[in-house]
Write a protein that holds these residues in place. Structure first.
Motif, PDB file in Angstrom:
ATOM      1  N   ILE A 178      91.935  18.613  16.852  1.00  0.00           N
ATOM      2  CA  ILE A 178      91.236  19.027  15.591  1.00  0.00           C
ATOM      3  C   ILE A 178      89.913  19.826  15.968  1.00  0.00           C
ATOM      4  O   ILE A 178      89.312  19.420  16.738  1.00  0.00           O
ATOM      5  CB  ILE A 178      90.547  17.707  14.858  1.00  0.00           C
ATOM      6  N   LEU A 179      90.105  21.027  15.204  1.00  0.00           N
ATOM      7  CA  LEU A 179      88.811  22.054  15.558  1.00  0.00           C
ATOM      8  C   LEU A 179      87.696  21.607  14.686  1.00  0.00           C
ATOM      9  O   LEU A 179      86.544  21.964  14.740  1.00  0.00           O
ATOM     10  CB  LEU A 179      89.278  23.495  15.624  1.00  0.00           C
ATOM     11  N   ASP A 180      88.204  21.330  13.286  1.00  0.00           N
ATOM     12  CA  ASP A 180      87.164  20.920  12.414  1.00  0.00           C
ATOM     13  C   ASP A 180      88.030  20.185  11.215  1.00  0.00           C
ATOM     14  O   ASP A 180      89.167  20.396  10.933  1.00  0.00           O
ATOM     15  CB  ASP A 180      86.415  21.995  11.845  1.00  0.00           C
ATOM     16  N   ASP A 181      87.299  19.420  10.209  1.00  0.00           N
ATOM     17  CA  ASP A 181      87.631  18.682   9.130  1.00  0.00           C
ATOM     18  C   ASP A 181      87.123  19.714   8.128  1.00  0.00           C
ATOM     19  O   ASP A 181      85.754  20.021   8.340  1.00  0.00           O
ATOM     20  CB  ASP A 181      87.462  17.504   9.059  1.00  0.00           C
ATOM     21  N   LEU A 182      87.716  19.838   7.058  1.00  0.00           N
ATOM     22  CA  LEU A 182      87.261  21.142   6.241  1.00  0.00           C
ATOM     23  C   LEU A 182      87.575  20.405   4.529  1.00  0.00           C
ATOM     24  O   LEU A 182      88.421  19.328   4.317  1.00  0.00           O
ATOM     25  CB  LEU A 182      88.061  22.288   6.332  1.00  0.00           C
ATOM     26  N   ILE A 183      86.527  20.922   3.587  1.00  0.00           N
ATOM     27  CA  ILE A 183      86.962  20.905   2.077  1.00  0.00           C
ATOM     28  C   ILE A 183      87.239  22.357   1.709  1.00  0.00           C
ATOM     29  O   ILE A 183      86.619  23.434   2.108  1.00  0.00           O
ATOM     30  CB  ILE A 183      85.907  20.384   1.356  1.00  0.00           C
ATOM     31  N   VAL A 184      88.526  22.566   1.219  1.00  0.00           N
ATOM     32  CA  VAL A 184      88.985  23.847   0.720  1.00  0.00           C
ATOM     33  C   VAL A 184      89.046  23.785  -0.952  1.00  0.00           C
ATOM     34  O   VAL A 184      89.588  23.008  -1.351  1.00  0.00           O
ATOM     35  CB  VAL A 184      90.274  24.280   1.209  1.00  0.00           C
ATOM     36  N   TYR A 185      88.302  24.721  -1.676  1.00  0.00           N
ATOM     37  CA  TYR A 185      88.222  24.775  -3.247  1.00  0.00           C
ATOM     38  C   TYR A 185      88.958  26.026  -3.371  1.00  0.00           C
ATOM     39  O   TYR A 185      88.819  27.124  -2.681  1.00  0.00           O
ATOM     40  CB  TYR A 185      86.745  25.190  -3.414  1.00  0.00           C
ATOM     41  N   ARG A 186      89.926  25.868  -4.450  1.00  0.00           N
ATOM     42  CA  ARG A 186      90.572  27.214  -5.119  1.00  0.00           C
ATOM     43  C   ARG A 186      89.780  27.438  -6.075  1.00  0.00           C
ATOM     44  O   ARG A 186      89.758  26.980  -7.211  1.00  0.00           O
ATOM     45  CB  ARG A 186      92.039  26.850  -5.371  1.00  0.00           C
ATOM     46  N   LEU A 187      89.045  28.578  -6.037  1.00  0.00           N
ATOM     47  CA  LEU A 187      88.120  29.192  -7.167  1.00  0.00           C
ATOM     48  C   LEU A 187      88.877  29.978  -8.031  1.00  0.00           C
ATOM     49  O   LEU A 187      88.478  30.097  -9.352  1.00  0.00           O
ATOM     50  CB  LEU A 187      87.092  29.809  -6.544  1.00  0.00           C
ATOM     51  N   ALA A 188      89.879  30.572  -7.681  1.00  0.00           N
ATOM     52  CA  ALA A 188      90.936  31.505  -8.414  1.00  0.00           C
ATOM     53  C   ALA A 188      92.033  31.755  -7.891  1.00  0.00           C
ATOM     54  O   ALA A 188      92.182  31.199  -6.755  1.00  0.00           O
ATOM     55  CB  ALA A 188      90.010  32.988  -8.802  1.00  0.00           C
ATOM     56  N   ASP A 189      93.017  32.403  -8.389  1.00  0.00           N
ATOM     57  CA  ASP A 189      94.307  32.559  -8.080  1.00  0.00           C
ATOM     58  C   ASP A 189      94.326  33.012  -6.684  1.00  0.00           C
ATOM     59  O   ASP A 189      95.227  32.505  -5.737  1.00  0.00           O
ATOM     60  CB  ASP A 189      95.211  33.539  -8.767  1.00  0.00           C
ATOM     61  N   GLU A 190      93.757  34.028  -6.268  1.00  0.00           N
ATOM     62  CA  GLU A 190      93.349  34.465  -4.932  1.00  0.00           C
ATOM     63  C   GLU A 190      92.195  34.525  -4.439  1.00  0.00           C
ATOM     64  O   GLU A 190      91.589  35.300  -3.727  1.00  0.00           O
ATOM     65  CB  GLU A 190      93.939  36.114  -5.308  1.00  0.00           C
ATOM     66  N   HIS A 191      91.519  33.401  -4.507  1.00  0.00           N
ATOM     67  CA  HIS A 191      90.266  33.127  -4.010  1.00  0.00           C
ATOM     68  C   HIS A 191      89.946  31.559  -3.650  1.00  0.00           C
ATOM     69  O   HIS A 191      90.016  30.818  -4.411  1.00  0.00           O
ATOM     70  CB  HIS A 191      89.039  33.540  -5.250  1.00  0.00           C
ATOM     71  N   TYR A 192      89.891  31.525  -2.523  1.00  0.00           N
ATOM     72  CA  TYR A 192      89.630  30.274  -1.915  1.00  0.00           C
ATOM     73  C   TYR A 192      88.217  30.069  -1.320  1.00  0.00           C
ATOM     74  O   TYR A 192      87.950  31.275  -0.599  1.00  0.00           O
ATOM     75  CB  TYR A 192      90.720  29.768  -0.881  1.00  0.00           C
ATOM     76  N   MET A 193      87.684  28.870  -1.043  1.00  0.00           N
ATOM     77  CA  MET A 193      86.382  28.856  -0.254  1.00  0.00           C
ATOM     78  C   MET A 193      86.587  27.761   0.678  1.00  0.00           C
ATOM     79  O   MET A 193      86.831  26.751   0.266  1.00  0.00           O
ATOM     80  CB  MET A 193      85.025  28.437  -1.082  1.00  0.00           C
ATOM     81  N   VAL A 194      86.468  27.907   1.900  1.00  0.00           N
ATOM     82  CA  VAL A 194      86.658  26.922   2.896  1.00  0.00           C
ATOM     83  C   VAL A 194      85.265  26.675   3.414  1.00  0.00           C
ATOM     84  O   VAL A 194      84.425  27.446   3.530  1.00  0.00           O
ATOM     85  CB  VAL A 194      87.224  27.558   4.178  1.00  0.00           C
ATOM     86  N   VAL A 195      85.049  25.182   3.416  1.00  0.00           N
ATOM     87  CA  VAL A 195      83.641  24.879   3.875  1.00  0.00           C
ATOM     88  C   VAL A 195      83.745  23.911   5.087  1.00  0.00           C
ATOM     89  O   VAL A 195      84.496  22.949   5.184  1.00  0.00           O
ATOM     90  CB  VAL A 195      83.008  23.830   2.734  1.00  0.00           C
ATOM     91  N   ALA A 196      83.238  24.364   6.052  1.00  0.00           N
ATOM     92  CA  ALA A 196      83.269  23.951   7.348  1.00  0.00           C
ATOM     93  C   ALA A 196      81.943  23.228   7.757  1.00  0.00           C
ATOM     94  O   ALA A 196      80.892  23.549   7.158  1.00  0.00           O
ATOM     95  CB  ALA A 196      83.451  25.081   8.559  1.00  0.00           C
ATOM     96  N   ASN A 197      81.962  22.348   8.815  1.00  0.00           N
ATOM     97  CA  ASN A 197      80.944  21.773   9.372  1.00  0.00           C
ATOM     98  C   ASN A 197      79.931  22.701   9.953  1.00  0.00           C
ATOM     99  O   ASN A 197      80.300  23.730  10.787  1.00  0.00           O
ATOM    100  CB  ASN A 197      81.284  20.529  10.257  1.00  0.00           C
ATOM    101  N   ALA A 198      78.758  22.707   9.935  1.00  0.00           N
ATOM    102  CA  ALA A 198      77.800  23.458  10.512  1.00  0.00           C
ATOM    103  C   ALA A 198      78.042  23.944  11.839  1.00  0.00           C
ATOM    104  O   ALA A 198      77.994  24.998  12.298  1.00  0.00           O
ATOM    105  CB  ALA A 198      76.281  23.153  10.330  1.00  0.00           C
ATOM    106  N   ALA A 199      78.226  22.870  12.610  1.00  0.00           N
ATOM    107  CA  ALA A 199      78.573  22.959  14.283  1.00  0.00           C
ATOM    108  C   ALA A 199      79.781  23.972  14.571  1.00  0.00           C
ATOM    109  O   ALA A 199      79.982  24.537  15.473  1.00  0.00           O
ATOM    110  CB  ALA A 199      78.387  21.652  14.819  1.00  0.00           C
ATOM    111  N   ASN A 200      80.679  23.945  13.448  1.00  0.00           N
ATOM    112  CA  ASN A 200      81.946  24.535  13.797  1.00  0.00           C
ATOM    113  C   ASN A 200      82.323  25.619  13.014  1.00  0.00           C
ATOM    114  O   ASN A 200      83.210  26.357  13.072  1.00  0.00           O
ATOM    115  CB  ASN A 200      82.993  23.523  13.577  1.00  0.00           C
ATOM    116  N   ALA A 201      81.293  26.211  11.963  1.00  0.00           N
ATOM    117  CA  ALA A 201      81.469  27.098  11.195  1.00  0.00           C
ATOM    118  C   ALA A 201      82.064  28.500  11.807  1.00  0.00           C
ATOM    119  O   ALA A 201      82.932  29.034  11.527  1.00  0.00           O
ATOM    120  CB  ALA A 201      80.199  27.456  10.177  1.00  0.00           C
ATOM    121  N   GLN A 202      81.399  28.874  12.842  1.00  0.00           N
ATOM    122  CA  GLN A 202      81.759  30.297  13.486  1.00  0.00           C
ATOM    123  C   GLN A 202      83.033  29.970  14.330  1.00  0.00           C
ATOM    124  O   GLN A 202      84.033  31.010  14.141  1.00  0.00           O
ATOM    125  CB  GLN A 202      80.750  30.584  14.828  1.00  0.00           C
TER     126      GLN A 202
END
Length: 370
Positions: free
Chosen positions: A95-119
């Motif tokens: 595991i590199l990170d656990d995430l929450i992914v939001y689908r904001l539109a058909d072709e738009h996702y937002m991936v939310v990463a932990n601060a230490a692993n965001a890069q």
């Protein structure tokens, strides 16, 4: 290296917060009593600054296919307006990170990463996105993130928005206006309580925080720091990257194999090792992630050894703290599968040379009433 600060840094200091460096950010550890902050979230509401989290946009005609390839989940099947808990693994299934992914539109996702692993996550998505008709964009500077958590949170937030909070399901999000400020309103959280996370422009963070503080005052809302966030998530049995989840751990090791979707089209990073890990978890798991509840007052900490009645090491604590809700010390630990069943007797934690008895229990320690 200088720590980054959130848009609410001056406000935290105005409120007398004890600040700490966390994952390269200056963040509030507590404002007063961490126990009082914890109990406020369990009984009323708490207000958190989570602006250190890392937002990454993935857009384009093949955004869903890119995420299916890069992550362990089937994100192309996610409905617009919904969110999903998932993970990003390396080629060996770690595991590199656990995430929450939001689908904001058909072709738009937002991936939310932990601060230490965001890069790390940003770099991996960029590399894994080569050849897909999709774009990966670092949106970390585009957002501040404020969470209001606790049983009173729907009433508090409801007084500041005309968004349909009653119709907003758990792990869903919708655009709206809160206290006159545009926001993505998500019904997610990391406390085990009902609550909302508000993605807003950094310039709107302070006015929104002050509006929530004023609206929440009659309900007992208090500002909360990272310290009580940790005890809240621990009681709720929620894993923390760097503790329960690491690159040496697969989702199946952590008891979270359900997030891995083998039924999606095409290959994905780590698939073969994860298939092997899934088979091991079914047939002969080497260890299990369990809960431990102490009979005394001494608190186990990450790295402490778990032993059996003979003193043989059978595991290791990953997270531990006093539980304000249970009134006992609690911990999560990886233990040999033979000692992983709830009710297993003779288990202790070596706390500075003393074997303190602990009961093995199923996770979570705390579950809110629906």
């Amino acid at each position: 290296m200088t720590s980054r600060i959130t848009a609410l840094d001056a406000l935290h200091r105005e409120l007398g917060a004890t600040m700490t460096d966390f994952a390269g950010w200056q963040m509030p550890l507590r404002y007063g009593s961490e126990r009082a902050e914890h109990q406020a979230v369990r009984t009323a509401a708490g207000l958190f600054d989570l602006s250190h989290m890392g937002e990454i946009a993935v857009t384009g005609a093949q955004a869903g296919q890119l995420l299916d390839h890069a992550l362990v989940g089937k994100l192309s099947a996610l409905a617009v307006g919904r969110a999903r808990y998932t993970m990003i693994c390396d080629a060996e299934g770690g595991i590199l990170d656990d995430l929450i992914v939001y689908r904001l539109a058909d072709e738009h996702y937002m991936v939310v990463a932990n601060a230490a692993n965001a890069q790390t996550v940003l770099d991996a998505l960029t590399t894994r996105g080569e050849g897909f008709e999709a774009q990966v964009r670092d949106d970390r500077d585009a957002y501040a993130l404020i969470a209001v958590q606790g049983p009173a949170s729907p009433a508090i937030l409801g007084s500041l928005t005309d968004a349909d909070l009653a119709g907003l399901k758990y792990y869903a999000g919708l655009p709206g206006t809160v206290a006159g400020r545009p926001a993505l309103i998500a019904r997610t959280g990391y406390t085990g309580e009902d609550g909302f996370e508000l993605f807003v422009a950094p310039r709107d963070a302070e006015p929104l925080w002050r509006a929530l503080t004023e609206a929440g005052a009659p309900y007992g809302l208090v500002p909360c720091g990272l310290s009580c966030r940790d005890t809240l998530r621990l009681e709720a049995g929620m894993p923390l990257y760097g503790n329960e989840l690491t690159a040496a751990t697969t989702p199946f090791d952590a008891g979270l194999g359900r997030v891995v979707k083998f039924d999606k089209d095409g290959d994905f990073v780590g698939r073969a090792p994860l298939e092997a890990a899934a088979e091991r978890a079914q047939s002969d798991p080497p260890r299990r992630l369990v809960g431990l509840v102490g009979a005394g007052r001494r608190v186990p900490r990450a790295g402490y050894q778990v032993v059996d009645a003979a003193g043989t090491v059978i595991g290791e604590v990953t997270s531990g703290a006093p539980s304000p809700t249970l009134g006992s010390p609690i911990a999560m630990a990886y233990v040999d599968a033979a000692h992983g069943a709830p009710g297993t007797e003779g288990v202790a934690v070596d706390i500075r040379g003393a074997r303190e008895p602990f009961a093995v229990v199923a996770l979570p320690f705390y579950r809110r009433e629906k």
